[in-house]
Scaffold this active site. Structure first.
Site, short mmCIF file in Angstrom:
data_model
loop_
_atom_site.label_atom_id
_atom_site.label_comp_id
_atom_site.label_asym_id
_atom_site.label_seq_id
_atom_site.Cartn_x
_atom_site.Cartn_y
_atom_site.Cartn_z
N HIS A 64 5.17 6.06 -9.57
CA HIS A 64 4.41 4.82 -9.41
C HIS A 64 3.03 5.08 -8.82
CE1 HIS A 64 8.27 2.99 -10.14
NE2 HIS A 64 8.78 3.55 -9.05
N HIS A 98 -0.97 6.51 0.07
CA HIS A 98 -0.96 6.58 -1.39
C HIS A 98 -2.08 5.69 -1.93
CE1 HIS A 98 1.44 3.05 -0.30
NE2 HIS A 98 0.84 2.51 -1.35
N HIS A 100 -3.61 3.07 -5.29
CA HIS A 100 -3.42 2.24 -6.49
C HIS A 100 -4.76 2.28 -7.23
CE1 HIS A 100 0.26 0.39 -4.76
NE2 HIS A 100 -0.37 0.62 -3.62
N THR A 203 3.91 -4.08 -1.69
CA THR A 203 3.39 -4.54 -2.99
C THR A 203 4.17 -3.94 -4.15
OG1 THR A 203 1.78 -2.75 -3.18
CG2 THR A 203 1.07 -4.75 -2.01
#
Ligand code: 1SD
Ligand code: ZN
Length: 266
Positions: A64, A98, A100, A203
């Protein structure tokens, strides 16, 4: 089928509620931040960040995102790597960070500001180790997690990010992991620590409503070339026949449902 979620047409954010009904809950993230509606709270202290160089961390592709995880051994846990102040009652310990990001162009962030999207968003995930005994326990508690969000926009190269982008070829496939040592996330922070804060959620599934969000107003710049390296990652494992570039791994803004966004500044 709990693990089948993703960012595609069939398994993307608009279908998450089927396996994770909390997707339609009262404090979901991300949100659009309307600066005009944010309430200046003079009682909000500045946030303070103490990040050390953790010697043993690793970087991985979880299918992801790309995640840098800190080691949980006693030695590393005893190092003071925390966020405190701001809306937080105590010090929250850094667990992982991380990103996005989008495809080419200037979308990719999860939070938006007055409807504006950024190219990417960095999340530094912390947990309330003063109150809970493990990350897993904290992740389901209303005051368990604090995530610091930093927007990335295209501009000059960010030197500090090269150590990460240079490692990405090692974690191209879902489920791959490699050593990642002596990195200090301080080098990914903007100069101003002005922020907005509100109560929200993870999220990604399981979308637990356990996050105190602290979103910095000042973005950092990264180059198009650096962002391009993130897009060489794949959502798939090496065994899968399908090869889909990892991009657009963001959830769009969710309804505010009466929550107040507070600002640390006038
Ligand atoms: O996307 C991350 C997910 O990878 C995981 O780290 C989770 C915490 O366990 O946090 C979400 S997020 O809410 O920080 N985007
Ligand atoms: Zn995230």
């Amino acid at each position: 089928t709990g693990n089948q979620w993703g960012y595609g047409e069939e398994d993307g954010p608009s279908s998450w509620y089927k396996d994770y009904p909390i997707a339609e809950g009262a404090r979901q993230s991300p949100i659009n931040i309307a600066p005009e509606e944010a309430v200046y709270d003079h009682g909000l202290p500045p946030i303070s960040l103490h990040y050390d160089n953790c010697t043993s961390t690793n970087i991985s592709n979880n299918g992801h995102s790309v995640v840098v995880d800190r080691c949980e051994c006693d030695r590393c846990s005893s190092l003071l790597t925390v966020i405190q102040g701001g809306p937080l009652e105590n010090a929250y310990r850094l667990k992982q960070f991380h990103f996005h990001w989008g495809g080419k162009g200037c979308h990719g962030s999860e939070h938006t500001v007055a409807g504006k999207t950024y190219t990417s968003e960095l999340h530094l995930v912390h947990w309330n180790a003063a109150k809970y005994s493990s990350f897993a326990e904290a992740a389901v508690a209303p005051d368990g997690l604090a995530v610091l969000g930093v927007f990335l926009e295209i501009g000059d190269e960010r030197g500090g990010l090269n150590k990460i982008t240079d490692s990405l070829y090692m974690v191209k496939f879902k489920g791959t992991v490699t050593d990642f040592r002596d990195f200090n996330p301080n080098c990914l922070l903007p100069s101003s620590l002005k922020y907005w804060t509100y109560p929200g959620s993870l999220t990604t599934p399981p979308l637990y409503e356990s996050v105190t969000w602290i979103v910095l107003t000042e973005p950092i710049c990264v180059s198009e070339k650096q962002m391009g390296k993130f897009r060489t990652l794949l959502f798939n494992s090496e065994e899968e026949e399908q090869r889909t570039r990892m991009e657009n791994n963001f959830r769009p803004p969710q309804p505010l449902k009466g929550r107040t966004v507070r600002a640390s500044f006038k």
